[in-house]
Enzyme design. Sequence first.
Site, PDB file in Angstrom:
ATOM      1  CE  LYS A 160      -3.798   2.099   2.624  1.00  0.00           C
ATOM      2  NZ  LYS A 160      -4.700   1.897   3.750  1.00  0.00           N
TER       3      LYS A 160
ATOM      4  CB  SER B 103      -8.000   3.874   2.832  1.00  0.00           C
ATOM      5  OG  SER B 103      -7.403   3.308   3.851  1.00  0.00           O
TER       6      SER B 103
ATOM      7  CB  SER C  10      -8.850   1.039   5.693  1.00  0.00           C
ATOM      8  OG  SER C  10      -9.104   2.357   5.849  1.00  0.00           O
TER       9      SER C  10
END
EC number: 6.3.5.7
Length: 484
Positions: free
Chosen positions: A76, A151, A175
């Site tokens: 990420k 997210s 997330s």
Amino acid sequence: MHEKTVAEIAAALRAGEFSSREVTEAFLARIDALNPVTNAVITPTPEQALAAADAADQRIAAGEAGPLTGVPLVHKDIFCTQGVRTSCGSRMLDNFTAPYDATVVGKLADAGMVMLGKANMDEFAMGSSNETSYYGPVKNPWDLDAVPGGSSGGSAAAVAGRLAPAATGTDTGGSIRQPAALCGLSGLKPTYGRVSRYGMIAFASSLDQGGPMARTCEDLALLLGGMAGFDTRDSTSVDHVVPDYTETLNRSVKGLKIGVPKEFFGEGLDPEVRRVVEAAIEVYREEGAEIREISLPNTRHSVPVYYVIAPAEASSNLSRYDGVRYGYRCEDPSDLEDLYKRSRGEGFGEEVKRRILVGTYALSAGYYDAYYLKAQQVRRLIRDDFTRALQAVDVIMGPTSPTVAFNIGERTDDPVQMYLSDVYTLAVNLAGVPGLSIPAGFAQGRPVGLQIIGDYFDEARLLNVGHKYQQVTDWHRQVPQGFE
């Protein structure tokens, strides 16, 4: 090759069925071919990947391979990666190249894993749909009209679309778990302090926690073993022994006490999602577990409590982006105030600005007691609910998300509706306990996740409970059409 799980790739590498370079090239080719469809990876790193794969092959040849050596993954884009752009999905950091590796990145590299690239994400991890990214929305491989969740939406779409066998994510209010649910994956938010936050760009420091995303709980066990551990560079890291999470995967769930909170099955839960989740819990009853209804009365306050605490911490953390030292800087500022105003105004997106304003308001002199202090007091009550419940049961189960993935653009004009996407996940972060989401079926043709919550540092039990479900079901083996 791309159909294999992390555990299967690692075993095949050690058996000499193929090399790390071959498997890395196969995934890089899939990123080239399929990333334009999903927009999951924003910074591919093919040169570094092939160099790391060659180094892994040497380790394997020398008989020095660990359980993750030579296996590719994506990170990420919230984790600092030395010499590689780390944007956090924001224009503010579009030109920022990290001078060091985050602890998570370094530990997985030391374990011999191969970074294929950096995954798209909601800007500064603020979002539940991956629509707030400066680099455009990510599309869900199960339905390209749908969001992947957020997210960590890029991480989820990359693994679901078989662009990578695994990914790192972060979870501040859901997330990791919510995108895992919406993309048909397994995703784990560890106990707060289990995984180092050093080099992980901060959103809400008392809630943020890094964790793994993959297709199976067995893979999560391997990945968490590589990520977890005490780090002196993170003051919130906890010095707690890291077990071999794979050792207890096959324990029986006979006699396991499962608590089902009535608050997680009320108004707002899609009836089809409810049916899928109840059917998944029924599988455990058939395996000999004991199901009992419990109550977590204060979790109904999770959304308002979270949306005071998280923005308050964000407004403080994001004050460092001022156009002076690094990050986006506006053109020709007339004075220092203009530099601050325009750099922040142009560098941050709408959702980030909304949360900074909310957080600054909650921390302001006249309102601190009414909002921030009160929210922290209710947070303690939420934590007490979990502590009490987990004295009576071993794990807690319910839906990960109240609905399946919604369509891109469907909720962008309604922040409250968007915030309610995380209604079942937020309390877990507020309490600091670990939470797991595993694929449990489909509703309206889109994946549904089962959330399993445990006691502090009881990740091994969560992974065992999830793994037992995956041994008797095959939801985790389903592949989105067009990504076979």
